[in-house]
Design a protein around this motif. Structure first.
Motif, PDB file in Angstrom:
ATOM      1  N   MET A 116      52.858  12.227 -20.472  1.00  0.00           N
ATOM      2  CA  MET A 116      53.962  11.311 -20.162  1.00  0.00           C
ATOM      3  C   MET A 116      55.007  12.051 -19.351  1.00  0.00           C
ATOM      4  O   MET A 116      55.474  13.114 -19.751  1.00  0.00           O
ATOM      5  N   ASP A 117      55.344  11.462 -18.238  1.00  0.00           N
ATOM      6  CA  ASP A 117      56.275  12.059 -17.290  1.00  0.00           C
ATOM      7  C   ASP A 117      57.556  11.229 -17.349  1.00  0.00           C
ATOM      8  O   ASP A 117      57.584  10.095 -16.903  1.00  0.00           O
ATOM      9  N   TYR A 118      58.584  11.777 -17.988  1.00  0.00           N
ATOM     10  CA  TYR A 118      59.845  11.033 -18.057  1.00  0.00           C
ATOM     11  C   TYR A 118      61.025  11.997 -18.106  1.00  0.00           C
ATOM     12  O   TYR A 118      60.858  13.175 -18.380  1.00  0.00           O
ATOM     13  N   GLY A 119      62.192  11.466 -17.879  1.00  0.00           N
ATOM     14  CA  GLY A 119      63.387  12.312 -17.790  1.00  0.00           C
ATOM     15  C   GLY A 119      63.740  12.446 -16.309  1.00  0.00           C
ATOM     16  O   GLY A 119      64.651  11.800 -15.824  1.00  0.00           O
ATOM     17  N   GLY A 120      62.954  13.277 -15.613  1.00  0.00           N
ATOM     18  CA  GLY A 120      63.057  13.356 -14.153  1.00  0.00           C
ATOM     19  C   GLY A 120      64.407  13.778 -13.614  1.00  0.00           C
ATOM     20  O   GLY A 120      64.785  13.413 -12.500  1.00  0.00           O
ATOM     21  N   ALA A 121      65.154  14.573 -14.395  1.00  0.00           N
ATOM     22  CA  ALA A 121      66.466  15.014 -13.915  1.00  0.00           C
ATOM     23  C   ALA A 121      66.296  15.972 -12.740  1.00  0.00           C
ATOM     24  O   ALA A 121      65.235  16.566 -12.568  1.00  0.00           O
ATOM     25  N   ASN A 122      67.337  16.105 -11.948  1.00  0.00           N
ATOM     26  CA  ASN A 122      67.288  17.001 -10.803  1.00  0.00           C
ATOM     27  C   ASN A 122      68.201  18.194 -11.033  1.00  0.00           C
ATOM     28  O   ASN A 122      69.367  18.023 -11.383  1.00  0.00           O
ATOM     29  N   VAL A 123      67.643  19.382 -10.838  1.00  0.00           N
ATOM     30  CA  VAL A 123      68.421  20.601 -11.038  1.00  0.00           C
ATOM     31  C   VAL A 123      69.591  20.642 -10.054  1.00  0.00           C
ATOM     32  O   VAL A 123      69.441  20.258  -8.896  1.00  0.00           O
ATOM     33  N   THR A 156      59.093  16.776 -18.610  1.00  0.00           N
ATOM     34  CA  THR A 156      60.289  16.158 -18.045  1.00  0.00           C
ATOM     35  C   THR A 156      60.289  16.110 -16.510  1.00  0.00           C
ATOM     36  O   THR A 156      61.060  15.406 -15.895  1.00  0.00           O
ATOM     37  N   HIS A 157      59.381  16.848 -15.890  1.00  0.00           N
ATOM     38  CA  HIS A 157      59.223  16.843 -14.437  1.00  0.00           C
ATOM     39  C   HIS A 157      60.561  16.895 -13.674  1.00  0.00           C
ATOM     40  O   HIS A 157      60.986  15.935 -13.033  1.00  0.00           O
ATOM     41  N   LEU A 158      61.166  18.078 -13.760  1.00  0.00           N
ATOM     42  CA  LEU A 158      62.450  18.295 -13.085  1.00  0.00           C
ATOM     43  C   LEU A 158      62.307  18.228 -11.570  1.00  0.00           C
ATOM     44  O   LEU A 158      61.304  18.683 -11.016  1.00  0.00           O
ATOM     45  N   MET A 331      56.360  17.003   1.032  1.00  0.00           N
ATOM     46  CA  MET A 331      57.007  15.744   0.666  1.00  0.00           C
ATOM     47  C   MET A 331      56.961  15.499  -0.834  1.00  0.00           C
ATOM     48  O   MET A 331      56.136  16.049  -1.544  1.00  0.00           O
ATOM     49  N   TYR A 332      57.835  14.586  -1.274  1.00  0.00           N
ATOM     50  CA  TYR A 332      57.887  14.161  -2.687  1.00  0.00           C
ATOM     51  C   TYR A 332      56.507  13.669  -3.122  1.00  0.00           C
ATOM     52  O   TYR A 332      56.004  14.039  -4.187  1.00  0.00           O
ATOM     53  N   ALA A 333      55.869  12.860  -2.266  1.00  0.00           N
ATOM     54  CA  ALA A 333      54.561  12.306  -2.632  1.00  0.00           C
ATOM     55  C   ALA A 333      53.511  13.412  -2.752  1.00  0.00           C
ATOM     56  O   ALA A 333      52.724  13.431  -3.702  1.00  0.00           O
ATOM     57  N   SER A 335      53.993  16.442  -3.498  1.00  0.00           N
ATOM     58  CA  SER A 335      54.286  17.184  -4.712  1.00  0.00           C
ATOM     59  C   SER A 335      53.731  16.437  -5.934  1.00  0.00           C
ATOM     60  O   SER A 335      53.183  17.047  -6.862  1.00  0.00           O
ATOM     61  N   ASP A 336      53.830  15.117  -5.937  1.00  0.00           N
ATOM     62  CA  ASP A 336      53.310  14.357  -7.079  1.00  0.00           C
ATOM     63  C   ASP A 336      51.776  14.377  -7.131  1.00  0.00           C
ATOM     64  O   ASP A 336      51.197  14.387  -8.211  1.00  0.00           O
ATOM     65  N   VAL A 337      51.130  14.373  -5.961  1.00  0.00           N
ATOM     66  CA  VAL A 337      49.658  14.471  -5.968  1.00  0.00           C
ATOM     67  C   VAL A 337      49.249  15.868  -6.459  1.00  0.00           C
ATOM     68  O   VAL A 337      48.350  16.011  -7.298  1.00  0.00           O
ATOM     69  N   ILE A 355      57.339   7.235 -16.334  1.00  0.00           N
ATOM     70  CA  ILE A 355      58.392   6.276 -16.672  1.00  0.00           C
ATOM     71  C   ILE A 355      59.535   6.518 -15.682  1.00  0.00           C
ATOM     72  O   ILE A 355      60.381   7.399 -15.882  1.00  0.00           O
ATOM     73  N   VAL A 356      59.513   5.756 -14.619  1.00  0.00           N
ATOM     74  CA  VAL A 356      60.423   5.979 -13.483  1.00  0.00           C
ATOM     75  C   VAL A 356      60.886   4.614 -12.945  1.00  0.00           C
ATOM     76  O   VAL A 356      60.128   3.639 -12.969  1.00  0.00           O
ATOM     77  N   ASP A 357      62.105   4.566 -12.474  1.00  0.00           N
ATOM     78  CA  ASP A 357      62.703   3.374 -11.867  1.00  0.00           C
ATOM     79  C   ASP A 357      61.681   2.551 -11.064  1.00  0.00           C
ATOM     80  O   ASP A 357      60.920   3.108 -10.277  1.00  0.00           O
ATOM     81  N   ARG A 359      61.980   0.930  -8.554  1.00  0.00           N
ATOM     82  CA  ARG A 359      62.131   1.031  -7.104  1.00  0.00           C
ATOM     83  C   ARG A 359      61.235   2.116  -6.504  1.00  0.00           C
ATOM     84  O   ARG A 359      61.084   2.195  -5.293  1.00  0.00           O
ATOM     85  N   GLN A 360      60.676   2.955  -7.357  1.00  0.00           N
ATOM     86  CA  GLN A 360      59.729   3.958  -6.838  1.00  0.00           C
ATOM     87  C   GLN A 360      58.289   3.455  -6.902  1.00  0.00           C
ATOM     88  O   GLN A 360      57.336   4.223  -6.813  1.00  0.00           O
ATOM     89  N   ASN A 361      58.129   2.153  -7.045  1.00  0.00           N
ATOM     90  CA  ASN A 361      56.793   1.601  -7.202  1.00  0.00           C
ATOM     91  C   ASN A 361      55.862   1.908  -6.025  1.00  0.00           C
ATOM     92  O   ASN A 361      54.701   2.265  -6.205  1.00  0.00           O
TER      93      ASN A 361
HETATM   94  N1  ARG Z   1      63.444  13.474  -9.869  1.00  0.00           N
HETATM   95  C1  ARG Z   1      63.010  12.159  -9.514  1.00  0.00           C
HETATM   96  C2  ARG Z   1      64.216  11.288  -9.122  1.00  0.00           C
HETATM   97  O1  ARG Z   1      65.340  11.635  -9.429  1.00  0.00           O
HETATM   98  C3  ARG Z   1      62.248  11.472 -10.609  1.00  0.00           C
HETATM   99  C4  ARG Z   1      60.964  12.143 -10.989  1.00  0.00           C
HETATM  100  C5  ARG Z   1      59.974  11.183 -11.566  1.00  0.00           C
HETATM  101  N2  ARG Z   1      58.683  11.766 -11.807  1.00  0.00           N
HETATM  102  C6  ARG Z   1      57.766  12.005 -10.864  1.00  0.00           C
HETATM  103  N3  ARG Z   1      56.651  12.589 -11.204  1.00  0.00           N
HETATM  104  N4  ARG Z   1      57.982  11.682  -9.612  1.00  0.00           N
HETATM  105  O2  ARG Z   1      64.014  10.250  -8.521  1.00  0.00           O
END
Ligand code: ARG
Length: 586
Positions: A116-123, A156-158, A331-333, A335-337, A355-357, A359-361
């Motif tokens: 489960m990937d949730y939290g997603g805070a940014n350093v 938490t996937h920072l 890219m973000y994508a 990195s996710d792959v 578990i992400v907003d 809008r990132q669908n």
């Molecule tokens: N850090 C991202 C943001 O603030 C959310 C990360 C969600 N998880 C993921 N694997 N992309 O939008």
């Protein structure tokens, strides 16, 4: 056997014996308990399929249902099958659940490994209201899956690898904070969290107007990604300061993680990821960038409309996923792959849930499709994006501070704590900060989780924190009240023995609550659990107001205590799943 399964099996047998083998049979709780406890509406479909008269078919089926002690099956026109359950059968079911540690919740026969990937805070960036829903929902889903017997790994996937890192370092350097990192004869100024909170927004503004500063930040980002010193050490220090803060905030919300990985953990897998696309001929060049086409039939259909640049507009647009930008940046994508590759190497999960907003669908659609295309995600692996809606203010627009700025997560946490403290003081409890936190968090969580995940909702602290109605504190309050009742009872509970309609009301609320966990897991949304918890708490209040447990004679009192005890355990289980505390007093 479980009561609900027993009813289902009996009805299924009735259908089979009547020769109706194909029709799917479903049994639901009746919405009208005065007529029936359960209802089967499947005869209509069967009659359609067979070209039979519904009422006649229903009668035949009911005649073919085997007699089972404790159940009464009957036909209700036009063609429903009603089921009544006897008090005795209901009592034995509840006694069985009362002696089961999981209270009748059935664990899976087929345990899965789930990341489960949730939290997603940014350093280096401040946590804000946008970081609230993910940990609340994620934590509850993780608990729910674990309760059903699945192996869950939470990460938490920072966001710890992007330009914000270089920007923050460049800004702190300009402000003189980092001298000692570059020249050992000089001293570092201690970097505090406040410095970080100030540095990033300041740098973010500068990058738009000072091209040189932007260039420096981009260079520093690259240095960090290449582990060049002292940039890499500075980065690690900043990351640690940030993590400490994120842990504190999320911890206060009862949200915990097994792993504090992030984009940086996935980064070493990026070259291999890109190669997987290139070597299989899945990547192409487009305006200097490297992209992967992920659209399927029915998407990217050209229309006769043009955008402001004169380019054709598409119906159901699904742009290609960008693997590498023209300047070579990842890219973000991508990195996710790469992260899917890393997770598969490390854990080989059957399922990954993000578990992400909502809008990132599109982002996740691209990532999932691309990962399947390249074989980075095996065919059997389920990739799920649980996209949640926005938190709005009472004006229906995204919830903001009075000044119109984004609300910090920290401020939301203090707001709910003071609101809970205010409510507690009305009950004569003053100065118990931990209790206020527990109640405030429950208010916030119930206010959030009681909505269908994908929907927006209105942030209404007064309503969330009320000790009455559909709120977290009301569930906690009911639990606390029962707790003191059980403590003061001076008698041992005996067996549950249902005789009244109020007790039946509690019994069915208990059954429904247990069923709701399974439903919630399938829907990846906790709203039904919240509704069932509230229904149980209110059914118990009705019972409680009617029976005067304390003045009842001993035999009666003991059987009342038995059902009370089960309700208490069931509410506790629900609070646990939702990630709420169970205070003893309120
Ligand atoms: N850090 C991202 C943001 O603030 C959310 C990360 C969600 N998880 C993921 N694997 N992309 O939008």
């Amino acid at each position: 056997m479980d009561l609900v399964s027993e009813i289902f099996d009996a009805i299924r047998l009735g259908f089979d014996k009547t020769g109706v083998k194909e029709t799917k049979v479903t049994v639901v709780y009746s919405a009208r308990p005065e007529l029936a406890d359960f209802q089967c509406n499947s005869v209509f479909q069967a009659a359609k399929e067979l070209g039979a008269k519904p009422l006649e078919l229903a009668e035949k089926i009911v005649q073919n249902i085997p007699a089972v002690d404790g159940f009464e099956f009957s036909v209700c026109p036009p063609a429903f099958i009603n089921v009544k359950v006897s008090d005795k059968r209901l009592s034995s079911e509840l006694n069985r659940r009362n002696s089961d540690i999981l209270l009748g919740l059935k664990q899976t026969q087929n345990p899965l490994t789930v990341v489960m990937d949730y939290g997603g805070a940014n350093v280096a960036k401040e946590l804000h209201i946008g970081h609230l829903r993910s940990p609340l929902i994620g934590e509850a889903l993780a608990r729910l899956y674990r309760l059903h017997g699945h192996k869950v790994i939470t990460d938490t996937h920072l966001g710890d690898y992007g330009l914000q890192m270089g920007l923050t370092v460049a800004q702190l350097e300009d402000e003189g904070y980092l001298n000692g990192y570059f020249d050992s004869s000089k001293q570092n100024l201690e970097i505090s969290l406040e410095d970080l909170n100030r540095a990033y927004p300041a740098a973010s503004k500068r990058k738009d107007v000072e091209p040189e500063f932007r260039k420096k930040a981009e260079d520093y980002t690259l240095f960090i990604q290449n582990k060049k010193e002292p940039y890499f050490t500075i980065y690690k220090d900043i990351r640690n300061i940030s993590i400490e803060k994120i842990k504190k905030n999320y911890g206060e919300l009862n949200c915990f993680f097994d792993l504090w990985y992030g984009e940086s953990t996935a980064a070493p897998y990026i070259p291999e990821t890109i190669n997987a696309f290139v070597s299989q001929g899945l990547a192409r060049e487009s305006d200097g960038a490297l992209v992967v086409d992920v659209a399927v039939d029915g998407e990217n259909i050209p229309t006769d409309k043009l955008d402001e640049n004169g380019k054709v507009l598409f119906k159901n647009p699904m742009p290609p996923m960008i693997l590498k930008k023209h300047n070579g940046a990842d890219m973000y994508a991508t990195s996710d792959v790469a992260c899917i590759m890393q997770r598969n190497r490390d854990f080989a999960p059957d399922k990954i849930i993000y578990i992400v907003d909502f809008r990132q669908n599109k982002h996740f659609t691209q990532v999932f499709r691309a990962s399947k295309l390249a074989g980075i995600s095996p065919e059997s692996q389920e990739l799920i994006h649980v996209g949640f809606g926005t938190i709005n203010g009472k004006d229906g627009k995204a919830f903001k501070t009075r000044e119109g700025t984004t609300i910090k997560l920290e401020d939301i946490i203090s707001m709910i704590k003071s609101k809970a403290a205010e409510k507690l003081s009305e009950n004569g409890i003053v100065g118990d900060d931990e209790l206020a936190r527990q109640i405030g968090v429950a208010a916030l969580k119930f206010g959030d989780l009681s909505n269908v995940v994908s929907k927006d909702y209105v942030f209404d602290l007064d309503r969330f924190a009320s000790f009455e109605g559909k709120t977290g504190p009301y569930i906690q309050y009911t639990c606390a009240r029962i707790n003191s009742l059980l403590e003061k009872a001076n008698e041992k509970p005996s067996e549950i023995d249902i005789t009244t309609s109020e007790e039946r009301g509690v019994a069915f609320a208990l059954l429904k609550l247990t069923d709701s966990y399974y439903l919630a897991q399938n829907q990846n949304s906790l709203h039904t659990v919240c509704a069932c918890l509230y229904d149980l708490a209110s059914a118990f209040s009705v019972l409680y107001n009617n029976i005067k447990i304390n003045s009842a004679e001993t035999t009666k009192k003991r059987k009342y205590l038995a059902i009370t005890q089960l309700v208490h355990k069931a509410l506790a289980q629900g609070l646990y799943v939702l990630g709420m505390d169970m205070p003893n007093k309120m």
